[in-house]
Write a protein that holds these residues in place. Structure first.
Motif, mmCIF file in Angstrom:
data_model
loop_
_atom_site.group_PDB
_atom_site.id
_atom_site.type_symbol
_atom_site.label_atom_id
_atom_site.label_comp_id
_atom_site.label_asym_id
_atom_site.label_seq_id
_atom_site.Cartn_x
_atom_site.Cartn_y
_atom_site.Cartn_z
ATOM 1 N N SER A 113 26.900 26.594 -9.099
ATOM 2 C CA SER A 113 25.666 26.405 -8.347
ATOM 3 C C SER A 113 24.809 27.665 -8.395
ATOM 4 O O SER A 113 25.217 28.701 -8.920
ATOM 5 N N SER A 138 22.929 20.797 -2.898
ATOM 6 C CA SER A 138 23.722 20.575 -4.102
ATOM 7 C C SER A 138 23.457 21.674 -5.130
ATOM 8 O O SER A 138 24.268 21.909 -6.024
ATOM 9 N N TYR A 139 22.311 22.356 -4.995
ATOM 10 C CA TYR A 139 21.993 23.500 -5.838
ATOM 11 C C TYR A 139 22.570 24.787 -5.261
ATOM 12 O O TYR A 139 23.112 25.617 -5.977
ATOM 13 N N SER A 140 22.403 24.972 -3.943
ATOM 14 C CA SER A 140 22.828 26.226 -3.323
ATOM 15 C C SER A 140 23.050 26.035 -1.827
ATOM 16 O O SER A 140 22.346 25.244 -1.185
#
Length: 244
Positions: A113, A138-140
């Motif tokens: 991520s 979901s990215y960070s």
């Protein structure tokens, strides 16, 4: 948009304000960035030095980062010029300044991520903030974003940030709203003003965090801890196909 009568609703629990179902959005986004957003350049100039020090103080400088709703890609380009490996995500706007650095060009895995996600003037556009936050997370697990919290001491229909002329600001927040969001996702919330906010798994010192907003401290800190080497030359070589 000077043509629709729209209802606003406020949650009695978390104080979140939202319009009725925004059936006008397709028309309002014929231009993703409106002509009224004359602060776009100034906003990027403001946040570049703040995010630079934020990363160097609390996050890993050798990781990847994503600017969510990154518009023309200006912020991504500015941060890459400073040595930070930023990528852009934006579903609606043309990427002008960081064409080769969209998230879609980065082959990530579930365990790979981004260290930090930035989202400037995005939250007020979200039709379903909780659903969109799940995408961001979901990215960070670290989200630094800007949105102006609404005041309680004035007629909100006269509040400048409502900007009904554009029809794009459909979600408005109070500090209580952000506290609710933080609790829902088990995150810490740091807001030292009504504009800028950090949601993170990390427990930070309030005093240290607030220092990123002091220009004299940033100048001193940057002398102590240098930024990574600029990616400008490496990016040019990659785009042009020139190897040096």
């Amino acid at each position: 948009m000077k043509k629709f009568d729209v209802k606003y609703y406020r949650c009695s629990n978390c104080e979140f304000i939202q319009t009725e179902e925004p059936y006008w959005l397709e028309e309002s986004y014929t231009s993703a960035i409106t002509s009224l957003d004359i602060g776009l350049i100034g906003r990027n100039l403001k946040y570049q030095p703040i995010v630079e020090v934020l990363i160097k103080m609390f996050f890993k400088t050798d990781k990847k980062y994503v600017d969510y709703g990154g518009g023309y890609g200006m912020f991504v380009r500015m941060m890459r010029d400073k040595g930070f490996n930023f990528f852009r995500q934006d579903t609606y706007c043309e990427n002008i300044f960081a064409k080769d650095f969209d998230v879609s060009s980065y082959n990530s895995t579930d365990s790979d991520s981004f260290e930090l996600l930035t989202a400037f003037e995005v939250f007020e556009h979200l039709v379903n903030p909780i659903e969109e936050l799940e995408k961001m997370l979901s990215y960070s697990s670290n989200i630094f974003f800007s949105t102006t919290l609404y005041p309680n001491n004035q007629d909100l229909l006269k509040w400048w940030y409502l900007i009904p002329e554009t029809g794009q600001h459909v979600s408005l927040y109070s500090n209580k709203t952000l506290q609710y969001i933080a609790k829902k996702f088990d995150l810490h919330l740091y807001s030292v003003n009504i504009y800028d906010h950090l949601l993170t798994k990390k427990k930070l010192s309030w005093t240290a965090y607030s220092m990123i907003y002091k220009e004299r401290f940033r100048i001193f800190f940057n002398k102590y801890k240098k930024s990574p080497e600029s990616l400008l030359q490496a990016d040019f070589n990659k785009i042009s196909g020139i190897s040096m």
